[in-house]
Design a protein around this motif. Structure first.
Motif, PDB file in Angstrom:
ATOM      1  N   ASN A   1       0.820  -1.221   0.000  1.00  0.00           N
ATOM      2  CA  ASN A   1       0.000   0.000   0.000  1.00  0.00           C
ATOM      3  C   ASN A   1       0.851   1.267   0.000  1.00  0.00           C
ATOM      4  OD1 ASN A   1      -2.498  -1.296  -0.039  1.00  0.00           O
ATOM      5  ND2 ASN A   1      -2.529  -1.547   2.180  1.00  0.00           N
ATOM      6  N   SER A   2       2.124   1.126   0.346  1.00  0.00           N
ATOM      7  CA  SER A   2       3.038   2.274   0.311  1.00  0.00           C
ATOM      8  C   SER A   2       3.898   2.283  -0.947  1.00  0.00           C
ATOM      9  CB  SER A   2       3.963   2.252   1.540  1.00  0.00           C
ATOM     10  OG  SER A   2       3.218   2.241   2.737  1.00  0.00           O
ATOM     11  N   LEU A   3       3.779   1.239  -1.779  1.00  0.00           N
ATOM     12  CA  LEU A   3       4.627   1.097  -2.957  1.00  0.00           C
ATOM     13  C   LEU A   3       4.202   2.067  -4.052  1.00  0.00           C
ATOM     14  CD1 LEU A   3       6.932  -0.651  -4.188  1.00  0.00           C
ATOM     15  CD2 LEU A   3       5.142  -2.123  -5.130  1.00  0.00           C
ATOM     16  N   GLN A   4       5.179   2.768  -4.622  1.00  0.00           N
ATOM     17  CA  GLN A   4       4.931   3.695  -5.723  1.00  0.00           C
ATOM     18  C   GLN A   4       5.963   3.479  -6.817  1.00  0.00           C
ATOM     19  OE1 GLN A   4       4.981   7.596  -3.791  1.00  0.00           O
ATOM     20  NE2 GLN A   4       2.758   7.706  -3.972  1.00  0.00           N
ATOM     21  N   ILE A   5       5.538   3.724  -8.056  1.00  0.00           N
ATOM     22  CA  ILE A   5       6.437   3.606  -9.202  1.00  0.00           C
ATOM     23  C   ILE A   5       6.739   5.001  -9.723  1.00  0.00           C
ATOM     24  CG2 ILE A   5       4.555   3.329 -10.873  1.00  0.00           C
ATOM     25  CD1 ILE A   5       6.451   1.345 -12.362  1.00  0.00           C
ATOM     26  N   LEU A   6       7.983   5.221 -10.148  1.00  0.00           N
ATOM     27  CA  LEU A   6       8.446   6.537 -10.589  1.00  0.00           C
ATOM     28  C   LEU A   6       8.945   6.446 -12.025  1.00  0.00           C
ATOM     29  CD1 LEU A   6       9.472   9.497 -10.073  1.00  0.00           C
ATOM     30  CD2 LEU A   6      11.611   8.458  -9.290  1.00  0.00           C
TER      31      LEU A   6
ATOM     32  N   LEU B   1       5.007 -12.513  -3.340  1.00  0.00           N
ATOM     33  CA  LEU B   1       5.715 -12.293  -2.077  1.00  0.00           C
ATOM     34  C   LEU B   1       5.282 -13.288  -1.010  1.00  0.00           C
ATOM     35  CD1 LEU B   1       5.383  -8.419  -2.094  1.00  0.00           C
ATOM     36  CD2 LEU B   1       7.572  -9.625  -2.105  1.00  0.00           C
ATOM     37  N   ASN B   2       4.036 -13.740  -1.083  1.00  0.00           N
ATOM     38  CA  ASN B   2       3.482 -14.616  -0.055  1.00  0.00           C
ATOM     39  C   ASN B   2       4.066 -16.021  -0.114  1.00  0.00           C
ATOM     40  OD1 ASN B   2       1.662 -14.933   2.150  1.00  0.00           O
ATOM     41  ND2 ASN B   2       0.290 -16.100   0.822  1.00  0.00           N
ATOM     42  N   ILE B   3       4.635 -16.395  -1.241  1.00  0.00           N
ATOM     43  CA  ILE B   3       5.212 -17.738  -1.379  1.00  0.00           C
ATOM     44  C   ILE B   3       6.716 -17.690  -1.628  1.00  0.00           C
ATOM     45  CG2 ILE B   3       5.282 -19.778  -2.875  1.00  0.00           C
ATOM     46  CD1 ILE B   3       2.279 -19.599  -3.134  1.00  0.00           C
ATOM     47  N   LYS B   4       7.160 -16.787  -2.480  1.00  0.00           N
ATOM     48  CA  LYS B   4       8.570 -16.757  -2.873  1.00  0.00           C
ATOM     49  C   LYS B   4       9.465 -16.012  -1.878  1.00  0.00           C
ATOM     50  CE  LYS B   4       7.735 -17.162  -7.850  1.00  0.00           C
ATOM     51  NZ  LYS B   4       7.967 -16.575  -9.190  1.00  0.00           N
ATOM     52  N   GLY B   5       8.872 -15.218  -0.991  1.00  0.00           N
ATOM     53  CA  GLY B   5       9.693 -14.474  -0.035  1.00  0.00           C
ATOM     54  C   GLY B   5      10.111 -13.122  -0.583  1.00  0.00           C
ATOM     55  N   ASN B   6      11.272 -12.625  -0.167  1.00  0.00           N
ATOM     56  CA  ASN B   6      11.732 -11.289  -0.554  1.00  0.00           C
ATOM     57  C   ASN B   6      11.911 -11.177  -2.058  1.00  0.00           C
ATOM     58  OD1 ASN B   6      11.846 -11.144   2.183  1.00  0.00           O
ATOM     59  ND2 ASN B   6      14.038 -10.785   2.325  1.00  0.00           N
ATOM     60  N   LEU B   7      11.507 -10.008  -2.600  1.00  0.00           N
ATOM     61  CA  LEU B   7      11.693  -9.726  -4.016  1.00  0.00           C
ATOM     62  C   LEU B   7      12.405  -8.386  -4.166  1.00  0.00           C
ATOM     63  CD1 LEU B   7       8.246 -10.787  -5.560  1.00  0.00           C
ATOM     64  CD2 LEU B   7      10.367 -12.107  -5.498  1.00  0.00           C
ATOM     65  N   SER B   8      13.384  -8.324  -5.048  1.00  0.00           N
ATOM     66  CA  SER B   8      14.118  -7.079  -5.284  1.00  0.00           C
ATOM     67  C   SER B   8      13.329  -6.159  -6.200  1.00  0.00           C
ATOM     68  CB  SER B   8      15.483  -7.378  -5.904  1.00  0.00           C
ATOM     69  OG  SER B   8      15.324  -7.945  -7.194  1.00  0.00           O
ATOM     70  N   LYS B   9      13.776  -4.913  -6.256  1.00  0.00           N
ATOM     71  CA  LYS B   9      13.118  -3.910  -7.105  1.00  0.00           C
ATOM     72  C   LYS B   9      13.127  -4.350  -8.562  1.00  0.00           C
ATOM     73  CE  LYS B   9      15.585  -0.259  -7.647  1.00  0.00           C
ATOM     74  NZ  LYS B   9      16.243   1.051  -7.379  1.00  0.00           N
ATOM     75  N   GLU B  10      14.261  -4.873  -9.032  1.00  0.00           N
ATOM     76  CA  GLU B  10      14.375  -5.282 -10.427  1.00  0.00           C
ATOM     77  C   GLU B  10      13.411  -6.412 -10.758  1.00  0.00           C
ATOM     78  OE1 GLU B  10      17.754  -3.081  -9.089  1.00  0.00           O
ATOM     79  OE2 GLU B  10      16.899  -4.955  -8.311  1.00  0.00           O
ATOM     80  N   VAL B  11      13.253  -7.368  -9.836  1.00  0.00           N
ATOM     81  CA  VAL B  11      12.337  -8.492 -10.071  1.00  0.00           C
ATOM     82  C   VAL B  11      10.896  -8.012 -10.106  1.00  0.00           C
ATOM     83  CG1 VAL B  11      11.461 -10.649  -9.104  1.00  0.00           C
ATOM     84  CG2 VAL B  11      13.913 -10.179  -9.067  1.00  0.00           C
TER      85      VAL B  11
ATOM     86  N   ASP C   1      11.380   3.303 -11.788  1.00  0.00           N
ATOM     87  CA  ASP C   1      12.028   3.063 -10.495  1.00  0.00           C
ATOM     88  C   ASP C   1      10.950   2.881  -9.426  1.00  0.00           C
ATOM     89  OD1 ASP C   1      13.950   2.674  -8.642  1.00  0.00           O
ATOM     90  OD2 ASP C   1      14.674   4.732  -8.582  1.00  0.00           O
ATOM     91  N   LEU C   2      11.307   2.302  -8.306  1.00  0.00           N
ATOM     92  CA  LEU C   2      10.389   2.118  -7.183  1.00  0.00           C
ATOM     93  C   LEU C   2      10.921   2.830  -5.953  1.00  0.00           C
ATOM     94  CD1 LEU C   2       9.554  -1.710  -7.460  1.00  0.00           C
ATOM     95  CD2 LEU C   2       8.137   0.195  -8.207  1.00  0.00           C
ATOM     96  N   ASN C   3      10.032   3.104  -5.019  1.00  0.00           N
ATOM     97  CA  ASN C   3      10.452   3.743  -3.760  1.00  0.00           C
ATOM     98  C   ASN C   3      10.925   2.720  -2.725  1.00  0.00           C
ATOM     99  OD1 ASN C   3       7.826   2.777  -3.562  1.00  0.00           O
ATOM    100  ND2 ASN C   3       7.241   4.253  -1.980  1.00  0.00           N
ATOM    101  N   TYR C   4      11.053   1.449  -3.134  1.00  0.00           N
ATOM    102  CA  TYR C   4      11.624   0.389  -2.294  1.00  0.00           C
ATOM    103  C   TYR C   4      12.731  -0.304  -3.096  1.00  0.00           C
ATOM    104  CZ  TYR C   4       7.857   0.452   1.217  1.00  0.00           C
ATOM    105  OH  TYR C   4       6.992   0.801   2.229  1.00  0.00           O
ATOM    106  N   SER C   5      13.869  -0.555  -2.462  1.00  0.00           N
ATOM    107  CA  SER C   5      14.912  -1.328  -3.141  1.00  0.00           C
ATOM    108  C   SER C   5      14.550  -2.807  -3.171  1.00  0.00           C
ATOM    109  CB  SER C   5      16.261  -1.127  -2.449  1.00  0.00           C
ATOM    110  OG  SER C   5      16.188  -1.552  -1.095  1.00  0.00           O
ATOM    111  N   SER C   6      13.784  -3.239  -2.181  1.00  0.00           N
ATOM    112  CA  SER C   6      13.269  -4.612  -2.131  1.00  0.00           C
ATOM    113  C   SER C   6      12.100  -4.628  -1.158  1.00  0.00           C
ATOM    114  CB  SER C   6      14.347  -5.610  -1.691  1.00  0.00           C
ATOM    115  OG  SER C   6      14.731  -5.349  -0.358  1.00  0.00           O
ATOM    116  N   ILE C   7      11.262  -5.642  -1.269  1.00  0.00           N
ATOM    117  CA  ILE C   7      10.114  -5.796  -0.368  1.00  0.00           C
ATOM    118  C   ILE C   7      10.226  -7.146   0.309  1.00  0.00           C
ATOM    119  CG2 ILE C   7       7.609  -6.036  -0.202  1.00  0.00           C
ATOM    120  CD1 ILE C   7       7.262  -4.037  -2.346  1.00  0.00           C
TER     121      ILE C   7
END
Length: 614
Positions: free
Chosen positions: A421-426, A448-458, A471-477
């Motif tokens: 909900n805080s994720l934004q694309i630039l 994310l619920n099954i694979k775990g952490n995901l990077s910005k590029e993925v 670009d994203l406002n998170y480097s990974s989630i």
């Protein structure tokens, strides 16, 4: 205006200081306002650590001494209780001498302890033996058994037995398993690895005597993989053989060399590779538990008790050091049972009821760790403070829900949605920012619920955006760590059942380890594959579904929640592996086999707590 100055004199054990007022013109007077010194009362060791920048705790020494006092106090309580119990059951009298009191009686109790397994000893001598076992009763970890190395090494006894019966080395066994298509390899006792190294060294030495010298053996002893390989280069100017191919092909070729090294001449580069691999395994298996494991293995194969093992050493060397020879608690339990069974044939006072009380209540009882649930915080959103009257005084009390463990499926889903909900694309060109719609968020949630952490590029790739333009406002989630651990275990179960997991998940063949983040297919498809296989294996497929919107009992009755709660809260039992009861519950409640249950029993979760009500 006069100038105010603080001066500091920094010493190794003290800090001197002075606060002065310095005159800046003729009308003012310079004065010393205050002076003082602060002393650091450090010991020599504390000062040395302080000067090296190491952290020190003034309470650490007190904690160690308090622990020693408690250990001694509990031992004395057990001894007192045991003596009173023996007197009460007419094993000994109040005047019985329980210590070695004769000039020639040194080590007599060890002799009696060794004999008592096969011969009759007096009741007084048997009491002395019980008091000796009560003093040193073996190693048993207080950690959760599913994370404990003690269970692993005991389970490895069957592997050691196979090596012994087939007269093969760990390398030869691993080569056999890989040729049979096995994906996972067992752990080995350090003594078996040392034996393999000795066999390889002695056989290959007849061909490479200028390299495999006693001096070089001492040089590489205890070194890891890189250090051993570097030793060959620095001393003899050649490296280990280069093995090419995929990861699986390299692994097979490496074990093929270990398989041939005990009976076939190898080149010096191949010998260096084999010795490096074995030495690395020995280095990784070294440590406190490794020594205990090897002693337990020796007892097992020689069919000896702890008492017989120690007395045999004393016969060859009366001054041998016994204090540092630690055994598993299970080894002492096995000895106790053997002693009691033998002596009960001669002394009718040794009943089964008395045996249970002495063994399970007096000598081998281990209290559980003190619960720390009181330290869990209250949820900030689901708690409040109320005034209560205690002993006529008004006190403030927190009431409401406690926070949830971070490994909870509920918290893991909450965390993902909070980030989404805080994720934004630039847009890098126009600098325009925008949020994702619900469909995109739901798709990312499933991943994310099954694979775990995901990077910005993925994430950008999954949604069809180019990283050069967006670009994203998170480097990974951070994803669902709990589900990721569980699904990795589920994939291991599929692999164990003979399914080609790499083919099902469309993973490249050169990949050795399966990582969910690197799987190309969607998370929904991964879940479907596992669901279909679990249906065939008669495993309850409901463990794959979690509904965070259920309330009350319906929420707690979900199979997915019950599985997590069982794995998270289980604390082990007194079985040889420490988790037999857990495995039995997994089999009974969810339809897993015993082998499946052992895989799940080793799944571990985070123990910290998040700000979400349980």
């Amino acid at each position: 205006m006069s100038k105010k100055i603080l001066g500091l004199d920094l010493g190794t054990t003290s800090i001197g200081w002075a606060f002065v007022t310095e005159a800046e013109n003729d009308s003012e007077t310079s004065t010393v306002e205050r002076v003082g010194v602060r002393v650091n009362p450090l010991t020599t060791d504390e000062q040395t650590n302080f000067e090296k920048g190491k952290s020190i705790s003034v309470n650490a020494d007190r904690t160690l001494k308090r622990g020693a006092r408690r250990t001694l106090q509990r031992y004395k309580q057990r001894r007192k209780y045991l003596i009173n119990l023996l007197i009460k059951n007419n094993i000994i009298s109040a005047s019985t001498v329980l210590a070695e009191d004769d000039k020639k009686s040194t080590h007599l109790t060890y002799l009696l302890r060794a004999k008592a397994v096969t011969e009759e000893v007096s009741k007084e001598a048997f009491a002395q033996i019980l008091l000796m076992i009560n003093k040193k009763r073996g190693y048993k970890s207080s950690r959760k058994a599913k994370n404990d190395d003690e269970g692993k090494v005991i389970d490895g006894m069957s592997i050691a037995q196979r090596l012994y019966e087939e007269n093969i080395t760990p390398g030869q066994l691993c080569y056999q398993l890989l040729k049979e298509g096995k994906k996972t390899l067992p752990d080995f006792y350090r003594s078996d690895l040392n034996s393999e190294l000795e066999q390889v060294w002695n056989f290959q030495k007849q061909f490479h005597s200028d390299v495999l010298t006693d001096e070089f053996m001492n040089e590489i002893k205890g070194k890891g993989q890189r250090a051993t390989s570097a030793s060959f280069w620095s001393k003899y100017k050649f490296n280990t053989v280069e093995i090419k191919g995929s990861r699986e092909e390299k692994k097979l070729k490496s074990y093929e060399l270990r398989n041939r090294a005990v009976n076939t001449k190898l080149s010096q580069e191949e010998v260096a590779h084999v010795i490096t691999e074995i030495n690395s395994s020995i280095s990784n298996s070294s440590g406190y538990l490794g020594d205990i494991s090897d002693r337990s293995k020796e007892l097992y194969f020689n069919k000896e008790t702890v008492g017989q093992y120690l007395y045999k050493q004393m016969q060859s060397n009366p001054h041998v050091r016994l204090k540092s020879q630690v055994f598993y608690r299970q080894d002492y339990l096995d000895e106790f049972d053997a002693l009691w069974e033998q002596q009960a044939k001669y002394h009718q006072e040794l009943t089964n009821e008395l045996k249970a009380e002495i063994r399970d209540v007096v000598i081998f009882y281990q209290r559980k760790l003190k619960s720390q649930k009181k330290l869990i915080s209250f949820c900030e959103l689901e708690s409040k403070q109320e005034e209560v009257i205690v002993d006529g005084k008004v006190k403030i009390k927190n009431v409401g829900y406690k926070v949830s463990p971070k490994s909870s499926l509920l918290f893991q889903e909450f965390k993902i949605w909070q980030n989404l909900n805080s994720l934004q694309i630039l847009n890098k060109a126009t600098k325009e920012k925008r949020s994702f719609d619900l469909d995109a968020k739901q798709f990312l949630f499933d991943e994310l619920n099954i694979k775990g952490n995901l990077s910005k590029e993925v994430i950008l790739s999954l949604l069809g955006y180019k990283a050069k333009e967006w670009d994203l406002n998170y480097s990974s989630i951070e994803g669902n760590r709990t589900n990721q651990s569980l699904y990795q275990a589920y994939l291991s179960i599929l692999e164990l059942e003979g399914y080609d997991v790499k083919k099902l998940l469309k993973i490249k063949e050169d990949k050795d380890d399966i990582k969910l983040q690197e799987v190309a297919i969607d998370a929904v498809e991964i879940k479907k594959i596992i669901r279909d296989v679990f249906g065939v294996l008669k495993i309850k497929i409901d463990i794959l579904d979690f509904n965070a919107e259920l309330d009350g009992k319906a929420f707690e009755k979900q199979y997915s929640y019950q599985l997590w709660h069982l794995l998270h809260s289980y604390e082990g039992d007194d079985s040889p592996t420490g988790n037999k009861k857990l495995c039995d519950l997994l089999v009974a409640k969810f339809g897993f086999t015993e082998v499946h249950a052992k895989i799940l029993a080793n799944v571990s979760f985070a123990d910290d707590y998040g700000n979400l009500s349980a």
